[in-house]
Write a protein that holds these residues in place. Sequence first.
Motif, mmCIF file in Angstrom:
data_model
loop_
_atom_site.group_PDB
_atom_site.id
_atom_site.type_symbol
_atom_site.label_atom_id
_atom_site.label_comp_id
_atom_site.label_asym_id
_atom_site.label_seq_id
_atom_site.Cartn_x
_atom_site.Cartn_y
_atom_site.Cartn_z
ATOM 1 N N SER A 164 0.845 -1.187 0.000
ATOM 2 C CA SER A 164 0.000 0.000 0.000
ATOM 3 C C SER A 164 0.884 1.243 0.000
ATOM 4 O O SER A 164 2.084 1.181 0.280
ATOM 5 N N ILE A 165 0.278 2.389 -0.317
ATOM 6 C CA ILE A 165 1.023 3.639 -0.444
ATOM 7 C C ILE A 165 0.729 4.535 0.756
ATOM 8 O O ILE A 165 -0.416 4.662 1.199
ATOM 9 N N MET A 166 1.772 5.167 1.284
ATOM 10 C CA MET A 166 1.648 6.124 2.371
ATOM 11 C C MET A 166 2.227 7.469 1.929
ATOM 12 O O MET A 166 3.025 7.536 0.984
ATOM 13 N N ALA A 167 1.817 8.514 2.635
ATOM 14 C CA ALA A 167 2.406 9.828 2.400
ATOM 15 C C ALA A 167 3.599 10.012 3.324
ATOM 16 O O ALA A 167 3.568 9.630 4.496
ATOM 17 N N ALA A 168 4.658 10.577 2.788
ATOM 18 C CA ALA A 168 5.832 10.964 3.578
ATOM 19 C C ALA A 168 5.878 12.482 3.606
ATOM 20 O O ALA A 168 5.938 13.133 2.548
ATOM 21 N N VAL A 169 5.821 13.063 4.804
ATOM 22 C CA VAL A 169 5.776 14.528 4.935
ATOM 23 C C VAL A 169 6.830 14.970 5.936
ATOM 24 O O VAL A 169 7.243 14.199 6.815
ATOM 25 N N MET A 263 -4.756 4.685 -2.128
ATOM 26 C CA MET A 263 -4.403 4.513 -3.535
ATOM 27 C C MET A 263 -4.335 3.025 -3.858
ATOM 28 O O MET A 263 -4.228 2.192 -2.949
ATOM 29 N N PRO A 264 -4.366 2.647 -5.132
ATOM 30 C CA PRO A 264 -4.091 1.252 -5.490
ATOM 31 C C PRO A 264 -2.690 0.868 -5.018
ATOM 32 O O PRO A 264 -1.794 1.721 -4.950
ATOM 33 N N PRO A 265 -2.469 -0.400 -4.696
ATOM 34 C CA PRO A 265 -1.137 -0.814 -4.239
ATOM 35 C C PRO A 265 -0.117 -0.789 -5.370
ATOM 36 O O PRO A 265 -0.466 -0.825 -6.550
ATOM 37 N N VAL A 266 1.150 -0.735 -4.990
ATOM 38 C CA VAL A 266 2.244 -0.802 -5.947
ATOM 39 C C VAL A 266 2.837 -2.203 -5.911
ATOM 40 O O VAL A 266 2.855 -2.857 -4.863
ATOM 41 N N GLU A 267 3.299 -2.695 -7.054
ATOM 42 C CA GLU A 267 3.822 -4.059 -7.150
ATOM 43 C C GLU A 267 5.322 -4.055 -7.396
ATOM 44 O O GLU A 267 5.826 -3.269 -8.201
ATOM 45 N N PRO A 301 -2.054 -6.343 -0.122
ATOM 46 C CA PRO A 301 -1.167 -5.369 0.519
ATOM 47 C C PRO A 301 -1.574 -5.149 1.968
ATOM 48 O O PRO A 301 -2.726 -5.276 2.323
ATOM 49 N N ILE A 302 -0.587 -4.808 2.794
ATOM 50 C CA ILE A 302 -0.869 -4.484 4.190
ATOM 51 C C ILE A 302 -1.370 -3.054 4.271
ATOM 52 O O ILE A 302 -0.812 -2.175 3.659
#
Length: 302
Positions: A164-169, A263-267, A301-302
């Motif tokens: 899964s996708i996270m935001a980095a700030v 968001m959709p997961p990344v592979e 995805p987690i």
Amino acid sequence: MELRQLRYFIAVAEHLHFRRASEVMHIAQPSLSQQIHQLEEELGAVLFDRNQRKVTLTPAGVVFYQKAKTLLRDAERALEDTRRVALGHAGLLSLSFITTAALEVLPSTVKEFQSLNPSVEIKVLESAPKEQFTALYERAVDIALVIAKVEDPVFDTLTLARYSIMAAVPDNHPLASQASVSLKDLSTEVLIVPEKHPFPGLHALIHFSFQLAGLEPARELNIRLLHTGLLLVGSGLGVSLIPEVFSRFQTPGVVYVPLDPPMPPVEISAVWRRDGVSPLLQRYLEVLREYANQNPRTQNPI
């Protein structure tokens, strides 16, 4: 000069007796004598002094005996090494990877592969996606661990993990204290994203997600490698969208915040040329397939 002639010569030199040497080598004595004579003619040197009582090495024979043992040993070693490479038990495996793969997939599979194939040398090279595919096309690497959707008849692929996708700030940013953020929250920020390349990867996934939300990043900063982007986030130059696996590792000045809606997961996938599957690569692919079968991230995805 043939290897069998070297073996015959060494047998005679060590027994100093043609009959005994012929018995050891399982060859008729006249044939053995003929092979030695042919060898002497080719070398232009007499290797043995022969009389009715004994056989001795000539000075040239003494020198050639040492050289012949070395030649035979090297030839046998070359044959054995070639067989081991042909069977995938030895040789060099060249692997290209992206940063995300280095966090889980790469160390796990390479360690397992090395434990099963201790004689194999593995060359690993961290590269940006564009460089990875150039290296695959040019056969500079055997296999690449990538983030990309690959539709090219030149390549075969294997999905290894989904994240899964996270935001980095930045840790001093107002969004850092939020329980979650949306793409709308991020759309007014400088968005640090990987550069675009021919096969849709994280760059394409991010832009697709923004388009689905009816949004567009206000400003964008492209980087080659994800960990470079995190360093820039930590310096306060913008925000980024990264696979959640990065959240396990602390980067100074960076806070990871979940996305809502997600968001959709990344592979992460392994990519290799269909026409370049050596026995050595096949052995690594077996490890990768086992990893994918046992990895829950391959399915969800987690």
